[in-house]
Design a protein around this motif. Structure first.
Motif, PDB file in Angstrom:
ATOM      1  N   THR A   1       0.830   5.371   0.202  1.00 54.85           N
ATOM      2  CA  THR A   1      -0.028   6.521   0.615  1.00 54.85           C
ATOM      3  C   THR A   1       0.815   8.047   0.118  1.00 54.85           C
ATOM      4  N   ILE A  11      -7.980   6.597  -5.015  1.00 55.54           N
ATOM      5  CA  ILE A  11      -7.481   5.275  -4.943  1.00 55.54           C
ATOM      6  C   ILE A  11      -6.955   4.541  -6.098  1.00 55.54           C
ATOM      7  N   GLN A  59      -2.543  -1.280  -3.485  1.00 58.76           N
ATOM      8  CA  GLN A  59      -3.427  -0.118  -3.548  1.00 58.76           C
ATOM      9  C   GLN A  59      -2.664   1.273  -3.084  1.00 58.76           C
ATOM     10  N   GLU A  98       4.506   7.304   1.506  1.00 54.61           N
ATOM     11  CA  GLU A  98       4.890   6.186   2.542  1.00 54.61           C
ATOM     12  C   GLU A  98       4.521   4.934   1.812  1.00 54.61           C
ATOM     13  N   SER A 151      -8.910   0.045   1.329  1.00 49.42           N
ATOM     14  CA  SER A 151      -8.604   1.809   1.397  1.00 49.42           C
ATOM     15  C   SER A 151     -10.149   2.227   1.206  1.00 49.42           C
ATOM     16  N   MET A 199       0.753  -1.261  -0.025  1.00 48.19           N
ATOM     17  CA  MET A 199       0.032  -0.011   0.001  1.00 48.19           C
ATOM     18  C   MET A 199       0.911   1.125   0.033  1.00 48.19           C
ATOM     19  N   VAL A 231      -3.140   5.368  -2.095  1.00 48.57           N
ATOM     20  CA  VAL A 231      -4.203   6.349  -1.702  1.00 48.57           C
ATOM     21  C   VAL A 231      -3.448   7.762  -2.179  1.00 48.57           C
ATOM     22  N   SER A 233      -6.849   4.163   5.645  1.00 50.52           N
ATOM     23  CA  SER A 233      -6.006   3.048   5.095  1.00 50.52           C
ATOM     24  C   SER A 233      -5.710   1.965   6.211  1.00 50.52           C
ATOM     25  N   ASN A 234      -6.179   0.638   5.948  1.00 51.24           N
ATOM     26  CA  ASN A 234      -6.293  -0.409   6.947  1.00 51.24           C
ATOM     27  C   ASN A 234      -5.414  -1.499   6.179  1.00 51.24           C
ATOM     28  N   THR A 264      -4.920   6.468   9.391  1.00 51.74           N
ATOM     29  CA  THR A 264      -4.150   5.201   9.096  1.00 51.74           C
ATOM     30  C   THR A 264      -4.267   4.311  10.228  1.00 51.74           C
TER      31      THR A 264
END
Lengths: 330, 330, 330, 330
Positions: C147, C214, C222, C240, D212, C145, C224, D226-227, D149
């Protein structure tokens, strides 16, 4: 006005200043001199200046100022010669390792109404300048206590140590200058401790590698300096000023501002590992300040007297270690 | 085994310890004594213990240990009485402000085979404990230089100053203890400077409010301590240990870890403004350590001898200021 | 080999590239062209190059490469002309705001075996490069992921907005490129929301100023992206990357790394307030990379195809907002 | 007034609440019930309360409020029973995993004029509370964009996953509540992506581990969530609020605030590795808030309706993933 420059000494630090002068819109690098022709030729090729002898630069009518980057033991003589020749002089620190010789040199500068700037580059670091600005704007009130941490990535070769004048005159002298710069009042007393913790060879050469110093001013302001010749994590350069209304501090700099996190924790990269990369902007600002002062006919700072004052503190620190007592400085 | 406690002194710090003892699964608060009945009653009501006289606690068969939180000038007497009565003793620092009195008290503790813990709470702060653990695990190699910054949010009332024994015995003493704890080698020399920069009334009371100290061990390790009685941004408590392989440092703590950004920059809240909120966990850990040591019959640390050693450094620092020289400590 | 350059467009960003080319040891700025003679003359004076017409540069035998800094609507035409003329081309982003036009242009580049680099400067920021290096070295395992936070200090004039192609094609496009660069796998689906929260005039011009996006790849990775046209605290540029073994992040940059503490808390200065000061090093590295690739005959990255891919994501994001659904990208 | 409590469920989280109730000066833990007698006995022994059946607590005249820490599928029934019995109810989230069941339950609470608090503990974290306070004080102007987050240290067992209701109802639901809490305006649209990147077994159980989400309010405010079910560096819990006048953010928490520096860089320890140590203070504050609201007859927040609103967002997020489109929420 364009300030026309001669460069004396085409070594490591000479190259830094050649680049700074060449890149400055108000200056021109006219000539370079070096005992090693190849070194001078390299600067000449890179920046399009002439190679001349020191004598030719001294006599030149197309040169207004010189940058002295030759070995330390030639500094005082060259400052005197070029002051007499009517050139503005930027000289790498120190003027000399001997206090009497420095005093004599400054006398000549004064008598010739010379313009002398001494290369205490840290005063021109943008982060330290921002600290100084915050103080001058009164944001921390009256300065009370200064803490300076200065640790080298690694100890220099013993050959260098032997010629260096010792840790107080070679390394701590930058911190003495910063302390004077930031305290806003002259230190009148010095107390110091010193030890050999990093490299026995340094002790065998008669020097120390780990020192702690306290400076005190007449009104009681105190500056604490902590030095080591080794910091495994890079070039550790921090200052912190505690005042009546608050504190201001400059953080360390690192080439890459990233952070990596995993099961071992959160890791940021080491600091710069070399003073020339850490202080890149400081070197450029320093020469720009010298050029601007010449152009405007302004007072040049830091001057030879600043070099002298820092050397006095260095000598006092050494005496304090030797005699186990606080040493008064006039 | 449940360690049964008597609490001597039900003031501010007494309440902290009452809560810690009551919340510990291996301890029970049996009784409390205080010259002010209302203070003792409040503890009694909150934690369900009895109010007794000091004499009754001294004679009690249902009490194994006492926590002494009475005024400083009663500490040494109470330590002696309760050591003779066979109780384990936790005593807030200092044992006494007078070195001879401390020595005499420790002699009694030794003769009675007493168990005495002195309240140097910072050794039990989780962050400082993590620093100590990193050192003990060899993560920074051999310890070389320690820097301790300790600044109070604001100066105490002059009345307190007058009874305090002076800044070195009252405030710096915590830092002397931390320096000993972290250096791993006893300091043998002390040099210090001191001034009145915060509050003239402190100077009129014969004390200082801003001090810098260097400690040195036989092998040359150095610890630098910087103290001020005022820090507008909160209770500033930092330690930094420089070793042969690296550095470890404990950062300041703040109640809220947020950051606000706007045109003025990025702002984080001030630090804790009170030692009791800053060291909440340290106080709890400290009593838990005392209880655990009693239960296991383990050596109690920090002991009366640690209190004595820190007081010697405090006396030496004061002497260094008065005489302008480095003072040797045996 | 020295790469000989022509500069097309002597505006704000043209000056940045003129300086970069002039300061590069392997390059030479030969000529500059601009519709405004004064702008071209200024560059000529500062760097000692000739002023020529675009046609003259196109025909010149002493020019190997051009840097295109002219208005966006001329980019595609100039890329085609100079590719046909056999010059290597560096073009500021975007190639064009219209997808079909970009495709046609790239076709010409391919047919002429042209060399085209598109100015996604952020790939050359030293901090983001360090992040990429950490990923490539496997330090966070498989990327999962991403960000990206990207906020401008303030909204541009509405006149600019009208010509910009909209926030996704003008601003987010940099983040689309970074996402592609860091994910290591092409996004295949885009979902986005958009609103006017900063400046109603932007909405009246048919654009948005606050968007969230997204991106998703075929394997489920993913990214974001959070964009705003206003950040009162400066140019907010963070990335990040979360992977199977850890996370790596690049922090924001500020001109001065100091911290001021007082009763209001601890304050660090705002971030850079301008993309050109924030990305000074990135611009220099970008041109150096272009020069090095030409010299070595290496593949040029980011290429026209990278520009095309980012534009497709921008178009898909806009479509997602309009249609309220996830948009598949081929 | 002392609020007298019954505790339903003596497991992991039951213990946390038992301690919080017992330590609150305005509350008393009267009784505990659990299907496992040993669990109830342990609480009874530790805090001196009685062991009773659920029925006995329901009928008890010496109990004003209950804390429900039983398995999720019993929550709604117990809330209804105890609301009818006139007890104030604190229930761990969720009320139920099924939206219709939650609505029915809240209807009963309303009809009985019951008092219901749902355990969204994060609202009571001191750092997030400080963020909320900064927003409420207008320090960042109008809220525009929220970034949350939230990453777990590691994925739970698949058995747990199967009973969890899926990542959106189990994990993201906390973030949905935080987003509602911080946005100050109800989200009206949800778009989400989801994937299995951490553990294939989670996918085989029909769930996702990496998601997301974008929430949008009627006025265009956006929250991005965001997980991930895995973060090797600990329990990653950050929020960041961007407003018209600035930004406020809550940083991660770690047990030890130290930093170690060596040739590998500067390393801080990992974050907390468990939600119960990360949110220790939040759990205590939460129960204190419940007690205070009962005492003062104040409105209880977060209520059952907050639980319902968060569940609606969770259901919408899942639908968005399934249908590849933005889902409107009433």
């Amino acid at each position: 006005m364009t300030v026309r420059f001669g460069l004396l000494g085409a070594g490591r630090i000479g190259k830094v200043h050649a680049k700074a002068v060449s890149g400055d819109a108000n200056a021109k690098l006219v000539a370079v001199a070096d005992a090693f022709p190849a070194a001078a030729e390299a600067i000449s090729a890179a920046y399009g200046c002439e190679v001349r002898t020191i004598e030719a630069i001294e006599a030149a009518k197309d040169i207004d100022a010189v940058v002295i980057c030759t070995p330390t033991d030639t500094h005082a003589d060259l400052i005197e010669r070029f002051s007499r020749a009517g050139k503005a002089v930027f000289c790498e620190k120190p003027v000399d390792l001997d206090l009497a010789r420095v005093k004599a040199c400054i006398k000549v500068v004064d008598e010739t109404k010379g313009k002398l700037m001494v290369g205490f580059n840290r005063r021109f670091d943008p982060h330290f300048m921002a600290v100084k600005k915050a103080i001058d704007e009164g944001r921390i009130g009256t300065v009370e206590m200064v803490t300076i941490t200065s640790r080298d990535p690694g100890a220099p070769p013993v050959d260098y140590i032997k010629r260096s004048g010792g840790i107080f005159r070679d390394m701590t002298i930058h911190d003495f200058d910063m302390a004077r710069f930031l305290l806003g009042e002259e230190p009148v007393a010095v107390t110091a401790t010193a030890a050999v913790l990093v490299d026995k060879a340094i002790g065998e050469a008669g020097d120390y590698d780990s020192v702690s110093v306290i400076l005190q001013t007449a009104s009681g302001k105190q500056a604490v300096i902590s030095n080591s010749r080794r910091a495994t994590y890079g070039y550790d350069q921090r200052i912190e000023i505690h005042g009546s209304k608050g504190m201001v501090a400059a953080e360390n700099q690192r080439p890459f501002s990233i952070e990596l996190a995993n099961g071992d924790g959160y890791t940021r990269p080491p600091l710069h590992d070399f003073f020339m990369t850490r202080y890149t902007e400081a070197y450029a600002n320093e020469i720009a300040s010298f050029i601007a002062a010449i152009e405007k006919g302004a007072t040049i700072t830091p001057s030879g007297k600043d070099g002298l004052a820092a050397l006095k503190l260095a000598d006092a620190a050494l005496q304090s270690v030797k005699e186990g007592r606080l040493i008064k400085v006039d």
